[in-house]
Design an enzyme around this catalytic site. Structure first.
Site, short mmCIF file in Angstrom:
data_model
loop_
_atom_site.label_atom_id
_atom_site.label_comp_id
_atom_site.label_asym_id
_atom_site.label_seq_id
_atom_site.Cartn_x
_atom_site.Cartn_y
_atom_site.Cartn_z
N ALA A 192 44.93 39.99 34.41
CA ALA A 192 46.27 39.80 34.96
C ALA A 192 46.95 41.15 35.19
CB ALA A 192 47.10 38.94 34.03
N ASP A 242 55.79 29.09 34.57
CA ASP A 242 54.74 29.86 35.18
C ASP A 242 54.33 29.08 36.43
OD1 ASP A 242 52.06 31.20 34.85
OD2 ASP A 242 51.53 29.18 34.22
N ASP A 262 32.16 35.55 38.31
CA ASP A 262 33.59 35.33 38.05
C ASP A 262 33.80 33.87 37.63
OD1 ASP A 262 36.30 35.14 38.06
OD2 ASP A 262 36.61 35.90 40.09
N PHE A 315 38.20 39.81 36.22
CA PHE A 315 39.61 39.74 36.58
C PHE A 315 40.48 39.93 35.34
CE2 PHE A 315 43.40 37.00 36.67
CZ PHE A 315 44.12 37.68 37.64
N SER A 374 39.04 41.74 40.72
CA SER A 374 37.74 41.58 40.08
C SER A 374 36.69 42.01 41.10
CB SER A 374 37.53 40.12 39.65
OG SER A 374 37.62 39.27 40.78
N THR A 381 45.19 44.17 36.13
CA THR A 381 44.62 44.85 37.30
C THR A 381 44.73 43.99 38.56
OG1 THR A 381 42.44 43.91 36.90
CG2 THR A 381 42.93 46.03 35.87
N LYS A 420 37.84 42.30 44.99
CA LYS A 420 38.74 41.34 45.61
C LYS A 420 39.94 41.21 44.69
CE LYS A 420 37.22 37.01 43.48
NZ LYS A 420 36.19 37.40 42.52
N1 LIG Z 1 39.53 35.76 39.95
C1 LIG Z 1 40.32 36.63 40.56
N2 LIG Z 1 39.82 37.75 41.09
C2 LIG Z 1 40.60 38.65 41.68
N3 LIG Z 1 41.90 38.50 41.83
C3 LIG Z 1 42.49 37.42 41.34
C4 LIG Z 1 41.73 36.42 40.68
N4 LIG Z 1 42.57 35.45 40.30
C5 LIG Z 1 43.79 35.82 40.69
N5 LIG Z 1 43.77 37.00 41.34
C6 LIG Z 1 44.89 37.76 41.88
O1 LIG Z 1 45.74 38.21 40.84
C7 LIG Z 1 47.06 37.72 41.00
C8 LIG Z 1 47.70 37.47 39.67
O2 LIG Z 1 47.05 36.42 38.98
P1 LIG Z 1 47.66 35.84 37.63
O3 LIG Z 1 46.71 34.83 37.09
O4 LIG Z 1 48.14 36.93 36.79
O5 LIG Z 1 48.93 35.14 38.13
P2 LIG Z 1 49.03 33.75 38.87
O6 LIG Z 1 47.97 32.86 38.32
O7 LIG Z 1 49.05 33.99 40.33
O8 LIG Z 1 50.43 33.29 38.48
P3 LIG Z 1 50.86 32.53 37.18
O9 LIG Z 1 51.49 33.58 36.35
O10 LIG Z 1 51.80 31.54 37.72
O11 LIG Z 1 49.64 31.92 36.55
C9 LIG Z 1 46.89 36.50 41.86
O12 LIG Z 1 48.04 36.22 42.58
C10 LIG Z 1 45.74 36.91 42.79
O13 LIG Z 1 46.23 37.71 43.83
MG LIG Z 2 47.49 32.49 35.99
#
Ligand SMILES: Nc1ncnc2c1ncn2[C@@H]1O[C@H](COP(=O)(O)OP(=O)(O)OP(=O)(O)O)[C@@H](O)[C@H]1O
Ligand SMILES: [Mg+2]
Ligand SMILES: [K+]
Length: 679
Positions: free
Chosen positions: A376, A304, A341, A374, A381, A378, A392
């Site tokens: 993963a 990851d 958040d 937030f 947040s 959508t 955002k």
């Molecule tokens: N707190 C947040 N509020 C809004 N959008 C967010 C937030 N945190 C992350 N994101 C957005 O969501 C996307 C996906 O986040 P997610 O945590 O699923 O994956 P990641 O952390 O980027 O990757 P990994 O799978 O390596 O952890 C991010 O790339 C970012 O664009």
């Molecule tokens: Mg993550």
């Protein structure tokens, strides 16, 4: 691991304890688990009975019979000693961990909103507790509010404090560790007796060890060989009787014990336990032996991105407004959408808005607003307040949000997004109602030494794939910097699972390291699922290994240990069977040379007489187990080379060595015992 961690397996106290355990393991219940050694023990009992029965006493060869009987017992004891030695370090560590399991008082939240003090042993899953600087964390759980630095050395042996915080992928805390600064609110996740520490104790102690399918298969093979040789010995006695040279019980049992695969039978479980123990020495806890073996054959590794390849502390570094939007306007919306958040990203945005843009702090609770957390799935947040809908999130998620409301993402914003992503940063687009306000640049740092470690994995024939929820440009930049072979971007939790299943369908064994709740299904699906100790409870429960050091490249060691385990077992099995074939040539000619002079040509060793031949073979058979204990515990040396080359090399060394060593060993023992007039 505390205290016992660096202890050598040859520590005098460990040896003393193993000697005692070797006798305890003579109990029928313990020996039943090992078919080969079970036969040897039955043989020892039968010989002992004969030895002291009337027929045995006046047989005229009491001295020989006594020695044979003793060496038969030694054979079982040596095998037991091997297993006890393999278990020794784990047992010592378990004792040290038990001492870390101290009783504390917990400050628990009551239903009426007040708090009460209760002993930590009364905490149940679902309880909410508060822990402040200086206190021990009373149970396993998830930080639901606050950030703190925590001393986890009681569990990991690592003295540097670690950060534990709500919301992100570093939220899990372990009972028995100490909060060093600040205050956190924890939701307890385990019931008494089922804590991480309890499981860890059971694990290092070997209480939960199950035989792996490979071990069971090998045991069945060894049992089969034992039955074949048992029949062979019975048949042989029939022939011998017919030839007027019936053999004594002692000679027959000796012959049987020399022919059955006692070397591998005696060392098999020690090899497995030692493999698990080697992992523990590398601060990896494996809940399944099968996973350790699978690690030896892994061909794909999924990692990851955030928190695994990067430090995982994504921090907002800049607000870049869209055309016609002021910086303050963007900072205001970014701050509002992040007030509640609790992710590291969210908190860093609030801090940036306050410290750099001078926005006054606001309390979310004072606003008439609804928070959209937030996820993963959508990837967004935000908040809804007084007619303002602020979001955002990832570029595509926010673009879809705008489109739904009749707006669109301006090209300038897309350009900014691209610049941020190409630099390896994560762009978060901020939008209010139907208008894009700009971009937040989140920065993350690739952990040191990654490139070299991935190159090492490549030389082992393992392909590394980075999976991330982030956009493809950021993913490509980080993938290049970290040196992974391939990447999958914009992956939702389900995509990780699908990728693993696709690889598995091609017959590949897949390893995965991860820390987030969204990694849990994939960790469960992978053949080797290594959860970071810093990760979430969900990840730690889903995987079949936990790395206490939370080092994603630990898989290199895990793979090496797995390969070493498989190789050691293979090498010693080869050695054992080759060895037994050679012993046949020592004993049979000696038994029958008198009646069948032709057999004398087989008597290549020119052993002194029939008795010394049999006794030497039994002694050699017992001593070889002891001689191979260090190899079984340490494992055969592992070098990154092709499987074929390894196999050839091992067949040469252990096959040839197994054939040759009895000739030399038995001859030497024969010379010694005849010189000492023992036979
Ligand atoms: N707190 C947040 N509020 C809004 N959008 C967010 C937030 N945190 C992350 N994101 C957005 O969501 C996307 C996906 O986040 P997610 O945590 O699923 O994956 P990641 O952390 O980027 O990757 P990994 O799978 O390596 O952890 C991010 O790339 C970012 O664009
Ligand atoms: Mg993550
Ligand atoms: K044997």
């Amino acid at each position: 691991m505390p205290n016992a961690r660096k202890r050598s397996p040859w520590d005098a106290s460990l040896i003393r304890r193993a000697v005692v355990d070797a006798f305890a393991k003579l109990s029928p219940r313990a020996v039943m688990k090992n078919p080969v050694m079970c036969v040897v023990e039955v043989g020892s009992v039968v010989s002992s009975i004969y030895l002291f029965s009337a027929t045995g006493m006046d047989h005229g060869s009491f001295w020989f019979d006594l020695q044979v009987t003793l060496w038969l017992w030694f054979t079982v004891l040596f095998a037991n000693f091997a297993e006890a030695m393999a278990e020794g370090r784990g047992k010592a560590q378990a004792a040290a961990l038990r001492r870390a399991k101290s009783e504390t008082t917990a400050v628990r939240l009551k239903e009426n909103g007040r708090t009460e003090e209760v002993p930590s042993s009364q905490l149940r899953a679902g309880d909410i507790v508060f822990v402040v600087a200086g206190e021990l964390i009373p149970g396993d759980g998830e930080v639901i509010q606050g950030v703190a630095s925590v001393d986890e050395s009681a569990i990991t042996g690592e003295s540097a404090p670690v950060i534990r915080e709500a919301g992100g992928d570093r939220s899990a805390v372990t009972g028995g560790t100490r909060v060093l600064s600040d205050q956190i609110k924890i939701e307890v996740s385990s019931n008494p007796g089922e804590t991480f520490l309890d499981r860890m104790i059971a694990l290092v102690e070997g209480a939960e060890r199950q035989k792996t399918p490979n071990e069971i298969a090998l045991n069945i093979l060894l049992a089969g060989l034992t039955i074949i040789f048992l029949l062979a010995v019975v048949t042989l006695q029939a022939i011998a009787t017919y030839s007027m040279v019936p053999q004594s019980v002692f000679v027959l049992v000796s012959l049987l014990v020399c022919l059955i695969p006692t070397t591998i039978g005696g060392l098999l479980s020690a090899i497995g336990i030692a493999g698990m123990d080697r992992l523990v020495q590398h601060n990896v806890l494996a809940t399944s032996g099968r996973a350790v073996e699978a690690a030896g054959d892994v061909s794909t590794l999924l990692l990851d991105k955030t928190g695994t390849i990067t430090l995982g502390n994504r921090q907002a570094s800049e607000f870049i407004p869209a055309p016609g939007v002021s910086k303050d306007q963007l900072a205001d919306a970014a701050q509002l959408s992040s007030l509640p958040d609790e992710t590291p990203e969210g908190r860093s945005i609030v801090i940036l808005a306050k410290e750099v843009y001078g926005l006054r702090g606001r309390e979310f609770s004072e606003l008439q607003a609804e928070f959209i957390p937030f996820s993963a799935t959508t990837r967004m947040s935000g908040i809804d307040m007084e007619g303002r809908v602020i979001r955002k999130g990832s570029t595509e998620a926010v673009a879809a949000f705008l489109k739904e409301r009749g707006g669109s993402l301006p090209d300038e914003v897309r350009d900014t997004v691209e610049v941020v992503a190409r630099s390896g940063g994560t762009p978060l687009v901020v939008a209010e109602n139907n208008r894009a306000l700009g971009v937040i640049h989140l920065k993350d740092i690739v952990k040191g030494g990654m490139k070299e470690r991935f190159a090492e994995l490549r030389s082992m024939g393992i392909r590394t794939i980075m999976i991330t929820g982030d956009n493809p440009l950021t993913a490509a930049a980080i993938a290049r910097e970290a040196g992974v072979d391939d990447f999958l971007a914009e992956a939702k939790p389900k995509d990780k699972m699908d990728l693993i299943q696709r690889e598995q369908a091609e017959g590949k064994l897949v390893a995965m390291t991860g820390d987030g709740t969204n990694d849990a299904p994939a960790l469960a699906q992978a053949d080797v699922g290594v959860a970071m100790n810093t990760g979430t409870q969900a990840a730690k429960e889903a995987g079949n290994m936990v790395d206490l050091d939370s080092n994603p490249t630990k898989l290199i060691e895990i793979v090496a240990i797995g390969k070493q385990l498989l190789m050691t077992r293979g090498a010693l099995t080869t050695f054992s069977i080759a060895n037994d074939v050679a012993k046949y040539f020592a004993i049979i000619p000696a038994m029958f040379a008198g009646v069948f002079p032709v057999l004398a040509v087989l008597n290549v060793m020119h052993l002194k007489n029939a008795q010394s031949a049999v006794l030497s073979a039994v002694i050699f058979n017992a001593l070889i187990i002891v001689g191979l204990i260090p190899l079984a515990l340490r494992g055969v040396s592992y070098r990154a080379m092709s499987a074929e080359a390894l196999l050839r090399r091992n067949l040469m060394i252990y096959g040839f060595g197994g054939l040759a060593s009895p000739f030399l060993g038995i001859k030497l023992i024969d010379m010694i015992i005849t010189a000492l007039h023992l036979a």
